[in-house]
Write a protein that holds these residues in place. Sequence first.
Motif, PDB file in Angstrom:
ATOM      1  N   ALA A  89     103.099  59.207 128.342  1.00  0.00           N
ATOM      2  CA  ALA A  89     104.423  59.478 127.442  1.00  0.00           C
ATOM      3  C   ALA A  89     103.972  59.573 126.045  1.00  0.00           C
ATOM      4  N   GLU A  90     103.763  58.332 125.232  1.00  0.00           N
ATOM      5  CA  GLU A  90     103.869  58.330 123.584  1.00  0.00           C
ATOM      6  C   GLU A  90     103.115  59.263 123.058  1.00  0.00           C
ATOM      7  N   GLU A  91     102.199  59.844 123.542  1.00  0.00           N
ATOM      8  CA  GLU A  91     101.122  60.871 123.095  1.00  0.00           C
ATOM      9  C   GLU A  91     101.318  62.247 123.482  1.00  0.00           C
ATOM     10  N   LEU A  92     102.779  62.745 124.647  1.00  0.00           N
ATOM     11  CA  LEU A  92     102.457  63.848 124.665  1.00  0.00           C
ATOM     12  C   LEU A  92     104.121  64.624 124.568  1.00  0.00           C
ATOM     13  N   SER A  93     104.834  63.238 124.251  1.00  0.00           N
ATOM     14  CA  SER A  93     106.290  63.747 123.912  1.00  0.00           C
ATOM     15  C   SER A  93     107.190  64.096 123.029  1.00  0.00           C
ATOM     16  N   ASP A  94     107.927  64.782 123.202  1.00  0.00           N
ATOM     17  CA  ASP A  94     108.360  65.565 121.291  1.00  0.00           C
ATOM     18  C   ASP A  94     110.166  64.100 122.223  1.00  0.00           C
ATOM     19  N   ARG A  95     110.860  63.555 122.933  1.00  0.00           N
ATOM     20  CA  ARG A  95     111.835  62.961 123.091  1.00  0.00           C
ATOM     21  C   ARG A  95     111.605  62.245 124.582  1.00  0.00           C
ATOM     22  N   VAL A  96     111.811  60.983 124.400  1.00  0.00           N
ATOM     23  CA  VAL A  96     112.071  60.298 125.564  1.00  0.00           C
ATOM     24  C   VAL A  96     113.837  59.387 126.169  1.00  0.00           C
ATOM     25  N   ALA A  97     113.720  59.801 127.321  1.00  0.00           N
ATOM     26  CA  ALA A  97     114.814  59.202 127.835  1.00  0.00           C
ATOM     27  C   ALA A  97     114.474  58.416 128.915  1.00  0.00           C
ATOM     28  N   ILE A  98     115.264  57.134 129.052  1.00  0.00           N
ATOM     29  CA  ILE A  98     114.522  56.271 129.421  1.00  0.00           C
ATOM     30  C   ILE A  98     116.008  55.782 131.048  1.00  0.00           C
ATOM     31  N   ILE A  99     115.254  55.869 132.126  1.00  0.00           N
ATOM     32  CA  ILE A  99     116.413  55.201 133.173  1.00  0.00           C
ATOM     33  C   ILE A  99     116.201  54.132 133.980  1.00  0.00           C
ATOM     34  N   GLN A 100     117.444  53.413 133.801  1.00  0.00           N
ATOM     35  CA  GLN A 100     117.512  51.960 134.598  1.00  0.00           C
ATOM     36  C   GLN A 100     118.405  51.854 135.258  1.00  0.00           C
ATOM     37  N   LYS A 101     118.163  51.876 137.169  1.00  0.00           N
ATOM     38  CA  LYS A 101     118.793  52.019 137.753  1.00  0.00           C
ATOM     39  C   LYS A 101     120.353  53.322 137.383  1.00  0.00           C
ATOM     40  N   GLY A 102     119.602  53.667 137.693  1.00  0.00           N
ATOM     41  CA  GLY A 102     120.577  55.335 137.774  1.00  0.00           C
ATOM     42  C   GLY A 102     121.133  55.618 136.660  1.00  0.00           C
ATOM     43  N   GLU A 103     121.347  54.468 135.964  1.00  0.00           N
ATOM     44  CA  GLU A 103     121.789  55.317 134.835  1.00  0.00           C
ATOM     45  C   GLU A 103     120.798  55.327 132.998  1.00  0.00           C
ATOM     46  N   ASN A 153     125.993  65.055 133.643  1.00  0.00           N
ATOM     47  CA  ASN A 153     126.389  64.226 134.447  1.00  0.00           C
ATOM     48  C   ASN A 153     126.071  63.937 135.573  1.00  0.00           C
ATOM     49  N   ILE A 154     125.342  63.912 136.608  1.00  0.00           N
ATOM     50  CA  ILE A 154     125.015  64.368 137.564  1.00  0.00           C
ATOM     51  C   ILE A 154     125.022  62.864 138.428  1.00  0.00           C
ATOM     52  N   SER A 155     125.166  62.492 139.520  1.00  0.00           N
ATOM     53  CA  SER A 155     125.489  61.845 140.271  1.00  0.00           C
ATOM     54  C   SER A 155     124.750  61.465 141.773  1.00  0.00           C
ATOM     55  N   LYS A 156     124.349  60.488 142.467  1.00  0.00           N
ATOM     56  CA  LYS A 156     123.529  60.906 143.893  1.00  0.00           C
ATOM     57  C   LYS A 156     124.147  59.371 144.177  1.00  0.00           C
ATOM     58  N   VAL A 175     121.884  58.089 140.910  1.00  0.00           N
ATOM     59  CA  VAL A 175     121.468  58.653 139.843  1.00  0.00           C
ATOM     60  C   VAL A 175     123.136  58.249 139.477  1.00  0.00           C
ATOM     61  N   ARG A 176     123.252  57.647 138.166  1.00  0.00           N
ATOM     62  CA  ARG A 176     124.594  57.714 137.963  1.00  0.00           C
ATOM     63  C   ARG A 176     124.975  58.220 136.765  1.00  0.00           C
ATOM     64  N   SER A 177     126.136  59.612 136.394  1.00  0.00           N
ATOM     65  CA  SER A 177     126.351  60.397 135.510  1.00  0.00           C
ATOM     66  C   SER A 177     125.149  61.076 134.432  1.00  0.00           C
ATOM     67  N   VAL A 178     123.850  61.108 134.935  1.00  0.00           N
ATOM     68  CA  VAL A 178     122.910  61.130 133.958  1.00  0.00           C
ATOM     69  C   VAL A 178     122.967  62.671 133.327  1.00  0.00           C
ATOM     70  N   LYS A 222     114.563  58.695 138.921  1.00  0.00           N
ATOM     71  CA  LYS A 222     113.938  59.491 138.711  1.00  0.00           C
ATOM     72  C   LYS A 222     113.470  60.935 139.527  1.00  0.00           C
ATOM     73  N   THR A 223     112.743  60.327 139.915  1.00  0.00           N
ATOM     74  CA  THR A 223     112.795  61.387 141.149  1.00  0.00           C
ATOM     75  C   THR A 223     113.977  62.287 141.917  1.00  0.00           C
ATOM     76  N   THR A 224     114.644  60.889 141.878  1.00  0.00           N
ATOM     77  CA  THR A 224     116.411  61.855 142.895  1.00  0.00           C
ATOM     78  C   THR A 224     116.930  62.981 141.102  1.00  0.00           C
ATOM     79  N   THR A 225     116.949  62.722 140.329  1.00  0.00           N
ATOM     80  CA  THR A 225     117.317  63.163 139.242  1.00  0.00           C
ATOM     81  C   THR A 225     116.133  64.304 139.127  1.00  0.00           C
ATOM     82  N   ILE A 226     114.955  64.026 139.497  1.00  0.00           N
ATOM     83  CA  ILE A 226     113.892  66.145 139.106  1.00  0.00           C
ATOM     84  C   ILE A 226     114.211  66.733 141.011  1.00  0.00           C
TER      85      ILE A 226
END
Length: 305
Positions: A201-215, A8-11, A23-26, A46-50
Amino acid sequence: MNVLEVENISKHYRQGGTRIEAVRSVSLTVREGEVLAFLGPNGAGKTTTIKMIAGLIEPHTGQVGIAGINPHRHPQALRKVGAVLEGNRNLYWRLTPEENLAYFGVLKGLTRSQAKRRAATLLERFELTEKRKTAVQNLSRGMQQKLAIATAIIHDPLLLLLDEPTLGLDVEATQTVKALIREIAQEGRAILLTTHQLDIAEELSDRVAIIQKGEIVAQAPTQELIRQFSGTHYVIEIEGELTFEQRETLAAIEATIESDRVVSIRGTEALYQALGILKPLPLVRVKRDQSSLTEIFLKLVRNEV
Ligand SMILES: Nc1ncnc2c1ncn2[C@@H]1O[C@H](COP(=O)(O)OP(=O)(O)OP(=O)(O)O)[C@@H](O)[C@H]1O
Ligand SMILES: [Mg+2]
């Protein structure tokens, strides 16, 4: 084991009089050996979360755990993290690859001789030995990017954060960086990867998380998400001529003849009926028509689901 646990991180930022909820409650997790593709349109957060995970900026709410330790309270947890942020900021451009690796190795807690030894191994592995004495500013973009990744893992971190690692690379350098990412995950490290190249992303990832407008709008194993969005639509490719009778019977089971060689059909039962009708024409291939991660991404961010 979860190497990364974000709860639940927010910024928010203030710009002029307005408040930007970056970032809203990620919440996110990444296990050891796992690649999580962290996807979202420009400005999604994304960058803010990272940066919050890397301990560079403090979240307003929520917490980050790296192997169970909060880096904002205990900065030594950052010893377990390596990061390549937007725009190669983890390298000194006037220093050589060898000097960068040695410098960052010591900065991350290695002794000088450990750092030198590990630098030599990484230069070899990333095929940069020949360029070890060339200033970073005179390396190609692909070499700089490889060096940025090598530098990020100099101290053998458990978690690697990669913000657009293939941006601006040519086809071959992209392949090399992709192979390196895969290898690094196979060593058991957890990788959080952002990219706008969804095929990667499709080739490399085991899982995906999609963020939009901070959520976060979706978080799932990549193949599961693809399955979930793919119907039971099949494409049959054949060789030879369809007879008039075959065409009629195929039409009766609602198969579509897309060209003389391609028949498409919905549903597994109809697929087997169609194969019966096509017998004994040689089959070139039978393929389930899958959604690509790109199509799924667009549906999710356009709110079409
Ligand atoms: N230092 C800052 N001051 C004010 N606003 C900021 C700051 N950093 C980011 N933002 C805003 O926060 C939001 C999220 O930005 P962020 O850089 O995290 O997006 P992103 O998902 O990484 O985008 P991109 O795909 O373009 O890299 C944007 O609206 C951005 O303008
Ligand atoms: Mg970004």
